[in-house]
Scaffold this active site. Structure first.
Site, short mmCIF file in Angstrom:
data_model
loop_
_atom_site.label_atom_id
_atom_site.label_comp_id
_atom_site.label_asym_id
_atom_site.label_seq_id
_atom_site.Cartn_x
_atom_site.Cartn_y
_atom_site.Cartn_z
N SER A 11 3.93 -1.92 10.40
CA SER A 11 5.39 -2.00 10.59
C SER A 11 5.94 -3.39 10.28
O SER A 11 6.86 -3.86 10.95
CB SER A 11 5.77 -1.57 12.01
OG SER A 11 5.42 -0.20 12.21
N LYS A 19 0.11 4.25 -0.24
CA LYS A 19 -0.54 5.43 0.35
C LYS A 19 -0.30 6.64 -0.58
O LYS A 19 -0.20 6.46 -1.79
CB LYS A 19 -0.05 5.64 1.78
CG LYS A 19 -0.22 4.36 2.63
CD LYS A 19 -0.02 4.54 4.09
CE LYS A 19 -0.21 3.19 4.79
NZ LYS A 19 -0.09 3.29 6.24
N HIS A 71 -9.46 0.93 5.32
CA HIS A 71 -8.18 1.19 6.00
C HIS A 71 -8.42 2.16 7.15
O HIS A 71 -9.26 3.06 7.04
CB HIS A 71 -7.18 1.78 4.99
CG HIS A 71 -5.78 1.78 5.52
ND1 HIS A 71 -5.35 2.71 6.44
CD2 HIS A 71 -4.73 0.96 5.29
CE1 HIS A 71 -4.08 2.45 6.74
NE2 HIS A 71 -3.68 1.39 6.06
N GLY A 80 2.96 2.47 10.76
CA GLY A 80 3.90 3.58 10.55
C GLY A 80 4.66 3.98 11.80
O GLY A 80 5.33 5.00 11.83
N ASN A 139 0.87 -1.18 0.00
CA ASN A 139 0.00 0.00 0.00
C ASN A 139 0.91 1.23 0.00
O ASN A 139 1.48 1.57 1.02
CB ASN A 139 -0.88 -0.04 1.26
CG ASN A 139 -1.75 1.20 1.39
OD1 ASN A 139 -1.81 2.03 0.48
ND2 ASN A 139 -2.42 1.34 2.53
N GLU A 153 -4.89 -4.78 10.91
CA GLU A 153 -3.86 -3.75 11.05
C GLU A 153 -4.09 -2.99 12.36
O GLU A 153 -4.91 -2.06 12.41
CB GLU A 153 -3.92 -2.76 9.88
CG GLU A 153 -3.67 -3.38 8.53
CD GLU A 153 -3.16 -2.34 7.53
OE1 GLU A 153 -2.10 -2.57 6.94
OE2 GLU A 153 -3.80 -1.29 7.37
N GLU A 182 -6.84 4.64 8.12
CA GLU A 182 -6.66 6.05 7.76
C GLU A 182 -7.92 6.60 7.09
O GLU A 182 -8.27 7.77 7.26
CB GLU A 182 -5.42 6.19 6.85
CG GLU A 182 -4.13 5.96 7.65
CD GLU A 182 -2.96 5.42 6.84
OE1 GLU A 182 -2.98 5.47 5.60
OE2 GLU A 182 -2.00 4.94 7.49
P1 13P Z 1 3.31 0.46 7.64
O1 13P Z 1 3.81 -0.83 7.05
O2 13P Z 1 4.01 1.67 7.11
O3 13P Z 1 3.26 0.41 9.13
O4 13P Z 1 1.78 0.63 7.14
C1 13P Z 1 0.91 -0.43 7.26
C2 13P Z 1 -0.34 -0.09 6.53
O5 13P Z 1 -1.08 0.78 6.92
C3 13P Z 1 -0.61 -0.80 5.27
O6 13P Z 1 -1.90 -0.58 4.83
#
Ligand code: 13P
Length: 253
Positions: free
Chosen positions: A216, A11, A98, A176, A9, A170, A100
């Site tokens: 992560s 983003k 997601h 992140g 992803n 997640e 976010e």
């Molecule tokens: P990270 O791997 O940067 O922690 O992000 C995970 C994520 O949100 C994937 O959709």
């Protein structure tokens, strides 16, 4: 055996040129180095999708995904992208729900249900995300929190529909932050999610559901996470922006 999947992803990162370079590197490495049957999904920003699709065409393992789709089928919704549009240029997957999107764009369970419906009716595989914030983990109510997210958004679907989904756990506190869930924490939640679907849809359907871990996930912890019986792959953010790291994660099964 259920599908093992690693999805990147991106983003809101990378220019078109950077995204094309990354895709070419990933495609070459996967074609040269991957001997096992693992499904790789690349989820770039919308404007890059067609260019990425061209670069992955011809690779039998790599598929195109989107990071989101609209909860409306078509019409006057400026700035939105429908599942039909995504399917029209060769997307196979779409990330839905997601954290976010839930947090910054206030997406509700009802909207997520609509998105899943539209994705399925356009033959896209939803990668449906769930996961708890830190305060819920610290209160010890994470299993109830996550299973409720899943019940509210997904339990209206038939078994035939449900078996076409991929799930991603997640934990928000791990996204992140560099603070990944331990493989035992991931396993515990993945097993709870699978049991939750078994109770509603039966053991056989639940046993076939691919459940990805995200948060992560890096080359140095992927092997440990993927060794767990209910962890069927990963949804990768930061580490999917580096070809070597992403492909090393794909090779961690
Ligand atoms: P990270 O791997 O940067 O922690 O992000 C995970 C994520 O949100 C994937 O959709």
């Amino acid at each position: 055996m259920r599908k093992r999947i690693v999805a990147g992803n991106w983003k809101m990162n990378l220019t078109l040129e950077e995204g094309q370079k990354l895709t070419s590197e990933i495609t070459n490495m996967v074609n040269d180095e991957l001997n096992e049957e693992i499904t790789v999904v690349i989820n770039p920003p919308f404007p890059h999708m067609q260019a990425v699709k061209k670069l992955i065409d011809g690779s039998k393992n790599i598929f195109l995904g989107a990071q989101n789709c609209s909860d409306k089928a078509s019409g006057a919704f400026t700035g939105e992208v429908s599942a039909t549009i995504l399917a029209s240029f060769g997307a196979s997957y779409v990330i839905i729900g997601h954290s976010e999107r839930r947090e910054y764009f206030n997406e509700t369970n009802e909207q997520l249900t609509e998105k899943v419906k539209l994705a399925l009716s356009n033959n896209l595989t939803p990668i449906f995300c769930c996961g708890e914030p830190l305060e819920i983990r610290e209160a010890g109510t994470h299993e109830a929190y996550v299973t409720e997210q899943l019940t509210k958004a997904l339990f209206g679907f038939s078994a035939e529909e449900m078996q076409r989904l991929v799930l991603a756990y997640e934990p928000i506190w791990a996204i992140g932050t560099g603070r990944t869930a331990s493989s035992d924490q991931a396993q515990e939640m993945h097993a709870a999610i699978r049991n939750h679907f078994a109770a509603k849809y039966g053991d056989s359907l639940a046993a076939g559901l691919s459940i990805l871990y995200g948060g992560s996930c890096k080359p140095d912890n992927a092997q440990d996470l993927f060794s767990k019986p209910d962890v069927d792959g990963g949804l990768i953010g930061g580490a999917s922006l580096k070809s070597r790291d992403f492909v090393d994660i794909i090779k961690s099964f």
